[in-house]
Write a protein that holds these residues in place. Structure first.
Motif, mmCIF file in Angstrom:
data_model
loop_
_atom_site.group_PDB
_atom_site.id
_atom_site.type_symbol
_atom_site.label_atom_id
_atom_site.label_comp_id
_atom_site.label_asym_id
_atom_site.label_seq_id
_atom_site.Cartn_x
_atom_site.Cartn_y
_atom_site.Cartn_z
ATOM 1 N N GLU A 9 39.974 31.100 55.736
ATOM 2 C CA GLU A 9 41.079 30.751 56.638
ATOM 3 C C GLU A 9 41.645 29.375 56.303
ATOM 4 N N ALA A 10 40.773 28.439 55.953
ATOM 5 C CA ALA A 10 41.225 27.074 55.667
ATOM 6 C C ALA A 10 41.860 26.946 54.287
ATOM 7 N N GLU A 11 41.340 27.678 53.297
ATOM 8 C CA GLU A 11 41.758 27.465 51.912
ATOM 9 C C GLU A 11 42.810 28.448 51.410
ATOM 10 N N ILE A 12 42.752 29.690 51.863
ATOM 11 C CA ILE A 12 43.634 30.712 51.288
ATOM 12 C C ILE A 12 44.738 31.153 52.246
ATOM 13 N N VAL A 13 44.412 31.353 53.511
ATOM 14 C CA VAL A 13 45.425 31.847 54.450
ATOM 15 C C VAL A 13 46.695 31.000 54.433
ATOM 16 N N PRO A 14 46.622 29.650 54.411
ATOM 17 C CA PRO A 14 47.863 28.865 54.433
ATOM 18 C C PRO A 14 48.759 29.051 53.207
ATOM 19 N N VAL A 15 48.202 29.529 52.096
ATOM 20 C CA VAL A 15 49.002 29.624 50.868
ATOM 21 C C VAL A 15 49.251 31.058 50.424
ATOM 22 N N ILE A 16 48.814 32.045 51.204
ATOM 23 C CA ILE A 16 48.970 33.442 50.783
ATOM 24 C C ILE A 16 50.407 33.755 50.406
ATOM 25 N N GLY A 17 51.347 33.293 51.218
ATOM 26 C CA GLY A 17 52.754 33.606 50.967
ATOM 27 C C GLY A 17 53.310 33.004 49.691
ATOM 28 N N ALA A 18 52.646 31.990 49.157
ATOM 29 C CA ALA A 18 53.130 31.320 47.948
ATOM 30 C C ALA A 18 52.455 31.834 46.677
ATOM 31 N N LEU A 19 51.456 32.683 46.807
ATOM 32 C CA LEU A 19 50.718 33.174 45.642
ATOM 33 C C LEU A 19 51.473 34.301 44.957
ATOM 34 N N PRO A 20 51.454 34.352 43.620
ATOM 35 C CA PRO A 20 52.071 35.484 42.915
ATOM 36 C C PRO A 20 51.471 36.792 43.409
ATOM 37 N N ALA A 21 52.325 37.787 43.650
ATOM 38 C CA ALA A 21 51.847 39.039 44.223
ATOM 39 C C ALA A 21 52.558 40.230 43.591
ATOM 40 N N GLN A 22 51.907 41.365 43.646
ATOM 41 C CA GLN A 22 52.452 42.621 43.126
ATOM 42 C C GLN A 22 51.553 43.745 43.634
ATOM 43 N N VAL A 23 51.819 44.967 43.235
ATOM 44 C CA VAL A 23 50.894 46.053 43.526
ATOM 45 C C VAL A 23 49.664 45.862 42.643
ATOM 46 N N ILE A 24 48.485 45.860 43.267
ATOM 47 C CA ILE A 24 47.224 45.643 42.537
ATOM 48 C C ILE A 24 46.290 46.829 42.747
ATOM 49 N N HIS A 25 45.353 47.003 41.819
ATOM 50 C CA HIS A 25 44.357 48.072 41.941
ATOM 51 C C HIS A 25 43.448 47.809 43.128
ATOM 52 N N ASN A 26 42.955 46.582 43.249
ATOM 53 C CA ASN A 26 42.241 46.114 44.436
ATOM 54 C C ASN A 26 40.825 46.666 44.582
ATOM 55 N N ASP A 27 40.284 47.307 43.543
ATOM 56 C CA ASP A 27 38.924 47.839 43.700
ATOM 57 C C ASP A 27 38.228 48.000 42.351
ATOM 58 N N PHE A 28 38.261 46.947 41.529
ATOM 59 C CA PHE A 28 37.563 46.963 40.242
ATOM 60 C C PHE A 28 36.078 46.762 40.497
ATOM 61 N N ASN A 29 35.420 47.788 41.028
ATOM 62 C CA ASN A 29 33.996 47.668 41.301
ATOM 63 C C ASN A 29 33.178 48.458 40.284
ATOM 64 N N MET A 30 31.867 48.287 40.307
ATOM 65 C CA MET A 30 31.008 48.863 39.274
ATOM 66 C C MET A 30 30.901 50.376 39.339
ATOM 67 N N GLU A 31 31.333 50.987 40.443
ATOM 68 C CA GLU A 31 31.385 52.446 40.510
ATOM 69 C C GLU A 31 32.695 52.965 39.929
ATOM 70 N N ASN A 32 33.735 52.165 39.999
ATOM 71 C CA ASN A 32 35.048 52.582 39.516
ATOM 72 C C ASN A 32 35.288 52.223 38.059
ATOM 73 N N ILE A 33 34.334 51.548 37.434
ATOM 74 C CA ILE A 33 34.415 51.188 36.021
ATOM 75 C C ILE A 33 33.384 52.017 35.272
ATOM 76 N N LEU A 34 33.838 52.806 34.312
ATOM 77 C CA LEU A 34 32.942 53.662 33.538
ATOM 78 C C LEU A 34 32.785 53.097 32.136
ATOM 79 N N VAL A 35 31.570 53.213 31.601
ATOM 80 C CA VAL A 35 31.284 52.701 30.265
ATOM 81 C C VAL A 35 30.619 53.794 29.434
#
Length: 351
Positions: A200-226
């Motif tokens: 809340e202190a570090e990120i919430v105040p600047v969220i609107g200024a951060l570069p943004a786009q559609v993101i995958h949002n779930d690069f987790n170890m179950e969704n990554i296959l090797v």
């Protein structure tokens, strides 16, 4: 007892359990809409009814019968995003859409229980989940490269549903406070509260200024296959179900949090991913300084959301919380390193 405030935190997709469609109906869907005859095997999913369809020749497909609460526009976004990534960067190993006999990327049907649901069929990509494979710095760096390529491929993607609200969107992470009563241990609640306060202190105040786009949002170890034989080689990135329009930083924070895994040096594991990512995409000084806080918030979400859902669906409590002990361990390993030192190391990655 779940309070009303907590009930508002989770999106409808997580307030509704995964309602299984009977196997015979799934097989009818495959035949009637795709002209494919085969046997189905149910695969557990957090919110959807998933089946592996295997044809007589052994070819496998994933038949995904979506949660009744999912908006049709969101279903459309996921399908179109898969097609967009394939068109923009065919080398990214994502599942390929199998179109219906009418040429549609997905469709709606009425299940035997009377509910209307979306359906999508995709190819199975080869490989094993990264979680069950051996890990290495090179593997993590290659995952960072693919994260960067995925962001570049999705940069030109837009959809009317891209700003829909989902539970796993870190933009709404302040709602995690309402889930903390699900934890009976006061020390656990206090640790999670501190992480939420930092966010809340570090990120919430600047969220609107951060570069943004559609993101995958779930690069987790179950969704990554090797590749099982060469685990440094990534063979698949799956599950676009948590896509959302949000800061690029959150995509990086999510991926970095998962790469901690069981590594004794959690920050170095995050640095491996950052090195690969920065070979493809730029992170500003302001963004890199926030990766640590975003990664910790993802750990908080991985603890709070399953704990809440375990209360909501007690019959599936063990499934929801099966990873919680390991996430607490990851958080403890991060806590053993001064935060300022961790940020310095992330800042220096690939410089």
């Amino acid at each position: 007892m779940i309070n009303n405030a907590a009930a508002r935190v989770l999106g409808a997709e997580l307030e509704t359990g995964a309602i299984a469609v009977p196997p015979d109906q799934a097989e009818r869907i495959a035949l009637d809409h795709y002209g494919l005859t085969g046997k189905v095997e149910w695969l557990w999913g957090e919110k959807d009814s998933n089946y592996r369809l295997t044809l007589e020749d052994g070819t496998g497909y994933l038949l995904k019968i979506l949660n009744p609460a999912e908006d049709p526009n969101v279903t459309s976004m996921h399908s179109k995003a898969l097609l967009h990534v394939e068109a923009m960067d065919p080398g990214i190993p994502v599942q390929r859409i199998i179109r219906t006999k009418e040429g549609a990327a997905d469709f709606r049907f009425v299940a035997d229980d009377g509910g209307e649901r979306g359906v999508r069929m995709v190819t199975f990509v080869p490989g094993m989940a990264q979680r069950t494979a051996s890990h290495s710095p090179l593997q993590r760096e290659k995952i960072g490269v693919l994260l960067g390529r995925m962001q570049k491929a999705l940069k030109s993607f837009s959809h009317e549903a891209a700003s829909h609200r989902i539970t796993w969107d870190m933009t709404h992470a302040m709602g995690m406070r309402d889930l903390l009563p699900a934890f009976t241990d006061a020390r656990e609640r206090a640790r999670l509260e501190k992480a939420i306060n930092d966010f809340e202190a570090e990120i919430v105040p600047v969220i609107g200024a951060l570069p943004a786009q559609v993101i995958h949002n779930d690069f987790n170890m179950e969704n990554i296959l090797v590749d099982p034989d060469r685990p440094d080689d990534v063979t698949g990135i799956i599950d676009f179900g948590d896509m959302v329009f949000a800061p690029n930083l959150f995509d990086v924070g999510v991926a970095a949090a998962y790469q901690i895994g069981a590594e004794a040096e959690p920050v170095e594991a995050m640095c491996d991913l950052i090195r690969g990512y920065r070979s493809q995409c730029t992170l500003s000084d302001a963004e890199i300084d926030l990766v640590y806080t975003a990664a910790v918030m993802r750990l908080v979400m991985r603890l709070a959301i399953p704990q809440w859902r375990a209360k909501l669906f007690p019959e599936d409590a063990e499934r929801f919380t099966i990873r919680s002990a390991s996430v607490w361990e990851q958080l403890a390993r991060l806590d053993a390193i001064p935060k300022s030192q961790a940020i310095d190391r992330l800042r220096a990655a690939d410089r």
